[in-house]
Design an enzyme around this catalytic site. Sequence first.
Site, mmCIF file in Angstrom:
data_model
loop_
_atom_site.group_PDB
_atom_site.id
_atom_site.type_symbol
_atom_site.label_atom_id
_atom_site.label_comp_id
_atom_site.label_asym_id
_atom_site.label_seq_id
_atom_site.Cartn_x
_atom_site.Cartn_y
_atom_site.Cartn_z
ATOM 1 N N GLY A 225 0.957 -8.212 -4.174
ATOM 2 C CA GLY A 225 0.582 -7.331 -3.401
ATOM 3 C C GLY A 225 1.509 -6.439 -2.785
ATOM 4 N N GLU A 259 3.491 -14.113 -6.474
ATOM 5 C CA GLU A 259 2.740 -13.591 -7.693
ATOM 6 C C GLU A 259 2.810 -12.156 -7.736
ATOM 7 O OE1 GLU A 259 -0.857 -16.997 -7.278
ATOM 8 O OE2 GLU A 259 -1.342 -14.817 -6.950
ATOM 9 N N PRO A 260 4.111 -11.454 -7.933
ATOM 10 C CA PRO A 260 4.139 -10.131 -7.960
ATOM 11 C C PRO A 260 3.428 -9.310 -9.209
ATOM 12 C CG PRO A 260 6.090 -10.826 -8.720
ATOM 13 C CD PRO A 260 5.389 -12.151 -8.063
ATOM 14 N N GLY A 261 2.907 -8.347 -9.313
ATOM 15 C CA GLY A 261 2.362 -7.655 -10.341
ATOM 16 C C GLY A 261 3.105 -6.062 -10.201
ATOM 17 N N ARG A 298 -6.433 4.892 -13.116
ATOM 18 C CA ARG A 298 -6.094 4.882 -11.569
ATOM 19 C C ARG A 298 -6.621 6.076 -10.799
ATOM 20 N NH1 ARG A 298 -1.912 4.209 -9.275
ATOM 21 N NH2 ARG A 298 -2.594 2.818 -7.588
ATOM 22 N N TYR A 302 -9.399 5.226 -8.156
ATOM 23 C CA TYR A 302 -8.755 5.043 -6.777
ATOM 24 C C TYR A 302 -8.518 6.386 -6.121
ATOM 25 C CZ TYR A 302 -7.608 0.455 -8.403
ATOM 26 O OH TYR A 302 -7.612 -0.984 -9.048
ATOM 27 N N CYS A 328 -15.598 12.944 -21.500
ATOM 28 C CA CYS A 328 -16.668 13.765 -20.803
ATOM 29 C C CYS A 328 -17.072 13.257 -19.647
ATOM 30 C CB CYS A 328 -17.820 13.825 -21.977
ATOM 31 S SG CYS A 328 -17.490 14.463 -23.425
ATOM 32 N N GLU A 329 -16.177 13.426 -18.584
ATOM 33 C CA GLU A 329 -16.600 12.947 -17.218
ATOM 34 C C GLU A 329 -15.788 14.062 -16.279
ATOM 35 O OE1 GLU A 329 -18.460 10.455 -16.338
ATOM 36 O OE2 GLU A 329 -18.762 9.500 -18.036
ATOM 37 N N TYR A 357 -1.475 -1.675 -14.051
ATOM 38 C CA TYR A 357 -2.694 -1.372 -13.724
ATOM 39 C C TYR A 357 -2.911 0.209 -14.811
ATOM 40 C CZ TYR A 357 -2.539 -4.907 -10.439
ATOM 41 O OH TYR A 357 -1.994 -6.191 -9.964
HETATM 42 C C1 LIG Z 1 -3.992 -8.853 -8.750
HETATM 43 C C2 LIG Z 1 -3.118 -10.099 -8.231
HETATM 44 C C3 LIG Z 1 -1.904 -10.202 -7.761
HETATM 45 C C4 LIG Z 1 -1.042 -9.090 -8.086
HETATM 46 O O1 LIG Z 1 -1.174 -8.071 -7.196
HETATM 47 P P1 LIG Z 1 0.028 -6.907 -7.320
HETATM 48 O O2 LIG Z 1 -0.554 -6.006 -6.112
HETATM 49 O O3 LIG Z 1 0.025 -6.374 -8.562
HETATM 50 O O4 LIG Z 1 1.300 -7.606 -6.867
HETATM 51 C C5 LIG Z 1 -1.383 -11.649 -7.303
HETATM 52 N N1 LIG Z 1 -2.116 -12.602 -7.163
HETATM 53 C C6 LIG Z 1 -3.791 -12.521 -7.408
HETATM 54 C C7 LIG Z 1 -4.424 -13.557 -7.217
HETATM 55 C C8 LIG Z 1 -4.149 -11.147 -7.988
HETATM 56 O O5 LIG Z 1 -5.489 -11.143 -7.924
#
Ligand SMILES: *Cc1c(COP(=O)(O)O)cnc(C)c1O
Length: 402
Positions: A225, A259-261, A298, A302, A328-329, A357
């Site tokens: 997050g 859990e970084p994304g 995105r 959003y 076509c949107e 994403y």
């Molecule tokens: C999507 C998700 C993440 C990663 O979120 P980011 O905002 O990309 O860091 C981590 N843990 C869980 C359970 C998620 O669903």
Amino acid sequence: MINFKELANEHKTPLYIYDLDYMTKQYGDLKDAFKGRKSIMAYAVKSNSNLSIVKHFADLGSGADCVSIGEVRRAFLAGVPAYKIIFSGVGKSDDEIREAIEKDILYINVESEAELGRVELIAKELNSTSRISIRVNPNIDPQTHPYISTGLHDNKFGVELDTAKRMYIRANNSQYLDPVGIHFHIGSQLTELKPIYESAEIVADLVRSLSNIKIELKFFDIGGGLGVKYDDEITIAPYDYAQAILGTLKGLDLTVICEPGRFLTANAGYFLTKVLYEKQNGAKRFVVVDGAMNDLLRPSLYNAYHKIEVITDSESELSKADVVGPVCESGDFFAKDYQLPVLEHNDLLVVHSAGAYGFGMGSNYNTRGRSAEVALEDGKARLIRKRENFEDLIALEKDLLV
Ligand SMILES: *Cc1c(COP(=O)(O)O)cnc(C)c1O
């Protein structure tokens, strides 16, 4: 400096480009912030699930947070060891649960009492024990976009504290379940620290109250997050993030799982698209490009802002334009009222912050093949996914044509 022109010539457009060195740096910054404490980084595969990207993080020592069995399989293929793979998500099928238990991953993140029942039943059928963690919904407003907020009771994610406690007791009494962790993830693109440590505090208190009844957990999974800069956001420094969390864990001997994304991938990525032409509808100016919402959703989903860099010889004055794709949107746009010079056919636009994403949310809508993906490392570019062609798109249909 990335040579976008050369990449466009070689690989055509639309094209995704990822700077792996930037990902390495982000990974190191976050990992170092937790120095002195047992921690595992589990890369959130959904943010960018290309095998070469997952492998890049695996090579750095990362685990993987997966939200489908497909992502779990990707993690294995990319060389992530089973003991660093986590399976999360609000709805897992029996087949997915079975495979996760058979593959002996670190744990399954359970999100409801009903799911706990399914996991127990399937573990029993397999004559096995499933390690689990429970996703707690701390009911804290993360102050982010409602579509990416997950930590309030009116979101579908996680369970309330009372429910969680009951589930831990049940799991602890089951020979088929082994409760090893606790998890929370209150949302994405978080830029405020307060909701994060308030959540951590609530969850850490639950760990203490479980310890009082002899349920000892090992893993404190803080989700992902961490927000990034798309525009002029003020983001959280990794060190402050880590300190705030660690501050809530006094007296607890837990391995922190992060859990970084987005933090790792968003600003490592660029989406390269070519100008097809300009058009004017009344007072409104449009720049029509060859990329579309099926490539990068995105902005449509959003109303997300992405910085756009222009590569052109044009020296004209700037004026406002909407950057739109061929789909076509009316929702097919990358930017609205963006200041741009007059653009020519084949000028390039670089959409920044497209590494998270982006490709993964892509689709084949309008029978458009998805873009190719290129990775840059040590100044070298290499293709990590081929562009989809028409044959790819019809492969699963054409033999069924009667
Ligand atoms: C999507 C998700 C993440 C990663 O979120 P980011 O905002 O990309 O860091 C981590 N843990 C869980 C359970 C998620 O669903």
